[in-house]
Enzyme design. Structure first.
Site, PDB file in Angstrom:
ATOM      1  N   CYS A   1       0.807  -1.123   0.138  1.00 43.39           N
ATOM      2  CA  CYS A   1      -0.209   0.034   0.013  1.00 43.39           C
ATOM      3  C   CYS A   1       0.744   1.368  -0.067  1.00 43.39           C
ATOM      4  O   CYS A   1       0.759   1.909  -0.761  1.00 43.39           O
ATOM      5  CB  CYS A   1      -1.025   0.030   1.220  1.00 43.39           C
ATOM      6  SG  CYS A   1      -2.241  -1.215   0.971  1.00 43.39           S
ATOM      7  N   HIS A   2       1.629   1.360   0.935  1.00 45.22           N
ATOM      8  CA  HIS A   2       2.548   2.606   1.009  1.00 45.22           C
ATOM      9  C   HIS A   2       3.771   2.258   1.389  1.00 45.22           C
ATOM     10  O   HIS A   2       4.769   3.151   1.693  1.00 45.22           O
ATOM     11  CB  HIS A   2       1.957   3.659   1.975  1.00 45.22           C
ATOM     12  CG  HIS A   2       0.496   3.756   1.924  1.00 45.22           C
ATOM     13  ND1 HIS A   2      -0.166   2.860   2.768  1.00 45.22           N
ATOM     14  CD2 HIS A   2      -0.291   4.425   1.279  1.00 45.22           C
ATOM     15  CE1 HIS A   2      -1.590   3.258   2.646  1.00 45.22           C
ATOM     16  NE2 HIS A   2      -1.665   3.928   1.366  1.00 45.22           N
TER      17      HIS A   2
END
Ligand code: HEM
Ligand code: FES
Lengths: 185, 465
Positions: free
Chosen positions: A149-150
């Site tokens: 995701c990040h």
């Protein structure tokens, strides 16, 4: 007529002829306070109904058979609606996790505090950033997991090494029932 | 700013009604005859378009809710049932999902219109803040709605966004579990999201009423940003602006229809055709396009709490704009430096949106090998007493992996700084240093040219081509 006068210097309420605070003021404040308390008491059930319900809280422990997991392999099981990683670490991975100096860590914790048996790493598979499941296929620079995701990266002890996540992957409560059986929860 | 005009009931029944419920008076005085600046351009038609889009979302939403089932094992299938079996179900759903996008297109134009013409400045601060509140409610509604189809992107989008609250110190985890009603996004979450997704549009409608009320006290701003000085500066809303708004709406709906009929999944995400799976996170999580700039801001910071604070700060800063902008001139037409900054700011926002759609470590420019890291690796190998062949191998692998790059996160950082710097210190200081151009004397003088006002020779508005 009830008059509440000064008692030992403490002003409870004044009678009309005594000063400016009247019996009416007293009733006004008292009823306002009661109404506010009543409203607060009525709001609480409306708020608390959103908390996990009894059947959700009743989801407790699970048992997992470890016999078929070979070193280097990892499985994902579901516990309390959350994914949990069970990884049978290779000697290399264990060595790497144990030899990492604590001052290199963002959330310092020794590997020994995170495992019961060095071979078995059991962690809640929820990235402590915003809740995605870190990927084992993209190991990242530290041999553990990379969150798609990040971009948070975890090492072979599930400790946060790089990226926006603030904490290590959580270790759930678990106990070994036998050499090949673990109970999570 | 009501003009001299007063409603006169025409017949006995209307008089009877007017003295009991003056609803026709309200309609006539504050809509039909409402004195509106003569010079509004098409950027001012987006308020009407937004009202229309809210109605579209409510109407299509209510009928979708007649077929949709907010339950984790049935939600995905019920949406497919709407798409395949319900009469015109595909149309209703595509109108609703693309309607949300068009709604956001309109609100962004509307907001940037306000920014360009200084519509947030006194006496319209409350009007502006109500607008920011509507925008926040829209974001919440869109997010809740996107959860409902219960596809992979629904589930993981909901997970990431609800986890924002876990950044709150101390009580964060308790708050997120309270939001979920479980230990993760769950059936309980889906059901409450449906309830709230149904509710919030009506809350928006309520705030829209306040927004229009606050508009009708000072009246409309206009492209010149100067005050209306009297009746010669205005025309009645009907028929002048009902027609102008109507025309703009027709063009807007053309684009909306093109999207619904020819590219209904253009703005959707393929992962949402996969049913939600709590054990698999999609490789690349992206929110709906209208959240992308804020998503890029979130990801630009390597700290969870700060990222979340900046994300919300990036929205809330708009509410403070009336006080951050220190210039007394409203319209950008008379602010030469602001006008350029405005466009720079627009590019910054679009740039952030682009960054939000990429993976953060996506390399934009490769600046060549990172010599420091490569030398360090070679030194390390040399000190470890490796053979020359081994050292060469280390060097080779380091050369392949260690590069100096300019990646999406670097760009996002620069743009995030630019985004906030625009508001502060940018606009704050600009008000003191910028010399505005001379303002026209009045709206009517400006629209009728230099030949003078309506009284002296300008053609009446009705006759202008
Ligand atoms: C501010 C207005 C609204 C916005 C911005 C909005 C936005 C959205 C979005 C983005 C979706 C997901 C679409 C998809 O990918 O399928 C959705 C779904 C849905 N919305 Fe809304 N909505 C609004 C008003 C309403 C209202 C008033 C209702 C009435 C109950 C409603 C009912 C539904 C239902 C049942 C779904 C699930 C079916 C589907 O996914 O198409 N919406 N909404
Ligand atoms: S959720 Fe894992 S890095 Fe953001």
């Amino acid at each position: 007529m009830i008059t509440i006068r000064r008692k030992k210097g403490l002003i409870l309420a004044h009678s009309t002829d005594d000063a400016s605070v009247t019996r009416r003021d007293f009733i006004y404040v008292a009823s306002g306070t009661m109404a506010a308390l009543g409203a607060a008491a009525a709001v609480w059930p409306l708020i608390d109904q959103m908390n996990p319900s009894a059947d959700t809280l009743a989801l407790k422990e699970i048992e997992v058979d470890l016999a078929s997991i070979v070193p280097g392999q990892q499985i994902t099981v579901e516990w309390r609606k959350k994914p949990v990683f069970i990884r049978r670490r290779t000697p290399d991975e264990i060595k790497q996790a144990e030899e990492t100096p604590l001052d290199e860590l963002k959330d310092p914790q020794a590997d020994s505090a995170r495992v019961q048996k060095p071979e078995w790493l059991i962690v809640v598979a929820i990235c402590t950033h915003l809740g995605c499941i870190p990927s084992k296929d993209m190991k990242g620079e530290y041999g553990g997991w990379l969150c798609p995701c990040h971009g948070s990266q975890y090492d072979t002890s599930g400790r946060i090494r790089k990226g926006p996540a603030p904490n290590n992957l959580a270790v759930p409560a678990y106990k070994f029932l036998s050499d090949t059986k673990v109970q999570i929860g | 700013m009501h003009g001299e005009y007063r409603y006169e009931p025409k017949n006995g029944f209307m008089k009877w009604l007017d003295s009991r419920l003056p609803i026709m008076r309200l309609l006539d005085e504050s809509v039909l005859q409402f004195p509106t600046p003569k010079n509004l351009n098409y950027w001012f038609t987006f308020g009407g378009i937004l009202t229309f889009m809210l109605a579209v979302q409510i109407v299509t939403g209510i009928v979708l809710a007649m077929h949709y089932v907010p339950q984790e094992t049935m939600a995905f299938d019920s949406v497919e049932h709407i798409m395949r079996d319900v009469n015109y179900g595909w149309l209703l759903r595509y109108a609703h999902s693309n309607g949300a996008s068009m709604f956001f297109v309109a609100v962004y134009v509307h907001i940037f219109r306000g920014l360009y013409y200084g519509s947030y400045k006194a006496p319209r601060e409350v009007l502006w803040i109500l607008g920011v509140i509507i925008y926040l409610l829209m974001m919440a509604t869109g997010f809740l709605g996107y959860t409902l189809p219960w596809g992979q992107m629904s589930f993981w989008g909901a997970t990431v966004i609800t986890n924002f609250f876990s950044a709150i110190p101390v009580v964060g985890d308790a708050v997120t579990q309270w939001l979920w009603g479980s230990f993760a996004v769950d059936n309980s979450t889906l059901q409450r999201f449906f309830s709230l997704h149904y509710l919030l549009p009506f809350v928006i409608a309520g705030v829209v009423v306040l927004h229009i009320w606050a508009l009708h006290v000072p009246g409309n701003n206009n492209p010149l940003g100067i005050d209306v000085k009297g009746p010669q500066d205005t025309v009645p809303f009907h028929p002048y602006y009902t027609v102008k708004d109507g025309f703009a709406l027709a063009v807007f709906v053309l684009f909306f229809a093109a999207l619904v009929f020819f590219a209904p999944n253009l703005l959707g995400n393929p992962d949402n055709f996969v049913p939600a799976n709590r054990l698999v996170t999609p490789m690349h999580i992206v929110p709906e396009w209208y959240y992308l700039p804020f998503y890029a801001i979130l990801r630009s910071v390597p700290s969870k709490l700060l990222g979340v604070i900046l994300l919300f700060g990036g929205i809330l800063v708009w509410a403070f704009l009336p006080w951050l902008d220190t210039s007394y001139v409203r319209s950008a037409r008379f602010r030469p430096i602001f006008r350029q900054l405005f466009w720079v700011f627009g590019v910054v926002c679009i740039g952030l949106g682009w960054c939000g759609a990429q993976t953060p470590d996506h390399v934009i420019v490769d600046l060549g090998p990172n010599m420091t890291a490569i030398n360090a690796a070679v030194d390390h190998a040399t000190k470890a007493g490796k053979t020359p062949e081994e050292i060469a191998a280390v060097q080779k692998s380091a050369e392949a992996s260690e590069r100096v790059t300019f990646a999406v996160v670097d760009l996002s950082r620069i743009l995030t700084i630019a985004y906030f710097a625009f508001f502060f210190p940018g606009l704050f200081l600009l008000g003191w240093v910028e010399t505005p151009l001379p303002l026209p004397e009045s709206i009517s003088k400006a629209v009728l040219g230099t030949r003078g006002g309506a009284a002296s020779g300008g053609r009446p508005l009705e006759q202008r081509g």
